[in-house]
Design a protein around this motif. Structure first.
Motif, mmCIF file in Angstrom:
data_model
loop_
_atom_site.group_PDB
_atom_site.id
_atom_site.type_symbol
_atom_site.label_atom_id
_atom_site.label_comp_id
_atom_site.label_asym_id
_atom_site.label_seq_id
_atom_site.Cartn_x
_atom_site.Cartn_y
_atom_site.Cartn_z
ATOM 1 N N GLN A 46 3.589 -5.361 7.625
ATOM 2 C CA GLN A 46 1.987 -5.283 7.617
ATOM 3 C C GLN A 46 1.533 -4.903 6.484
ATOM 4 O O GLN A 46 0.349 -5.613 5.967
ATOM 5 C CB GLN A 46 1.804 -4.238 8.775
ATOM 6 N N ARG A 47 2.273 -4.284 5.482
ATOM 7 C CA ARG A 47 1.694 -3.918 4.107
ATOM 8 C C ARG A 47 1.758 -5.332 3.523
ATOM 9 O O ARG A 47 0.945 -5.865 2.663
ATOM 10 C CB ARG A 47 2.446 -3.048 3.350
ATOM 11 N N TYR A 48 2.933 -6.151 3.599
ATOM 12 C CA TYR A 48 3.151 -7.589 2.791
ATOM 13 C C TYR A 48 1.926 -8.189 3.277
ATOM 14 O O TYR A 48 1.438 -8.920 2.346
ATOM 15 C CB TYR A 48 4.369 -7.900 2.987
ATOM 16 N N ARG A 49 1.794 -8.424 4.621
ATOM 17 C CA ARG A 49 0.447 -9.289 5.000
ATOM 18 C C ARG A 49 -0.880 -8.840 4.274
ATOM 19 O O ARG A 49 -1.561 -9.476 3.991
ATOM 20 C CB ARG A 49 0.385 -9.191 6.351
ATOM 21 N N GLU A 50 -0.915 -7.506 4.248
ATOM 22 C CA GLU A 50 -2.128 -6.900 3.294
ATOM 23 C C GLU A 50 -2.249 -7.203 1.761
ATOM 24 O O GLU A 50 -3.352 -7.512 1.418
ATOM 25 C CB GLU A 50 -2.473 -5.597 3.756
ATOM 26 N N PHE A 51 -1.007 -6.982 1.293
ATOM 27 C CA PHE A 51 -0.911 -6.909 -0.248
ATOM 28 C C PHE A 51 -0.393 -8.227 -0.775
ATOM 29 O O PHE A 51 -0.340 -8.295 -1.968
ATOM 30 C CB PHE A 51 -0.486 -5.501 -0.801
ATOM 31 N N GLY A 52 0.509 -8.884 0.058
ATOM 32 C CA GLY A 52 1.139 -9.904 -0.429
ATOM 33 C C GLY A 52 0.673 -11.015 -1.321
ATOM 34 O O GLY A 52 1.442 -11.286 -2.230
ATOM 35 N N ASP A 53 -0.520 -11.388 -1.214
ATOM 36 C CA ASP A 53 -1.218 -12.220 -2.011
ATOM 37 C C ASP A 53 -1.109 -11.840 -3.475
ATOM 38 O O ASP A 53 -1.225 -12.902 -4.546
ATOM 39 C CB ASP A 53 -2.520 -12.567 -1.819
ATOM 40 N N GLY A 54 -0.818 -10.629 -4.001
ATOM 41 C CA GLY A 54 -0.878 -10.384 -5.300
ATOM 42 C C GLY A 54 0.419 -10.437 -5.955
ATOM 43 O O GLY A 54 0.424 -10.012 -7.021
ATOM 44 N N PHE A 55 1.247 -11.009 -5.371
ATOM 45 C CA PHE A 55 2.820 -11.257 -5.843
ATOM 46 C C PHE A 55 3.309 -12.530 -5.856
ATOM 47 O O PHE A 55 2.760 -13.338 -5.037
ATOM 48 C CB PHE A 55 3.759 -10.165 -5.001
#
Length: 115
Positions: A83-92
């Motif tokens: 869930q954190r990856y879905r929220e923040f993943g675009d920045g990586f």
């Protein structure tokens, strides 16, 4: 702080609360989350942690109280990480880069002090 499902109880006059057994449109489940103006239902056929928003009066039958099924700790942590990856993943650039960031001991979910 208000009790969970207070808005739904007050506005719709239903006995909604976390752990209340429900049948929604013929499907058995249990209220697992307070969704504000809806109830979050974990249906019996689904894996724990899979919660659907349901209208509190549309084809809902309220029943007794039961424990809410939980994922085992390892699966729960993996699902929270996803869930954190879905929220923040675009920045990586890739998942490995995200994992390095996510595992930083200063992150609040890693019991860090810099929440």
């Amino acid at each position: 702080m208000d009790k969970p499902c207070k808005y739904v109880c007050d506005y719709y006059g239903v006995p909604a609360e976390i752990g209340r057994r429900v049948i929604v449109n013929g499907e058995p489940g249990v209220i697992a989350e307070d969704g504000g103006n809806h109830i979050g239902v974990l249906f019996d056929k689904d894996e724990p942690g899979t919660v659907y928003p349901c209208h509190p009066t549309w084809r809902v039958v309220y029943q007794g109280m039961v424990p809410v099924r939980q994922l085992p700790a390892r699966k729960r942590r993996a699902k929270e990480r996803y869930q954190r990856y879905r929220e923040f993943g675009d920045g990586f650039d890739n998942f490995r880069q995200f994992l390095a960031w996510d595992s930083d001991p200063d992150r609040s979910w890693n019991r860090g002090c810099h929440g």
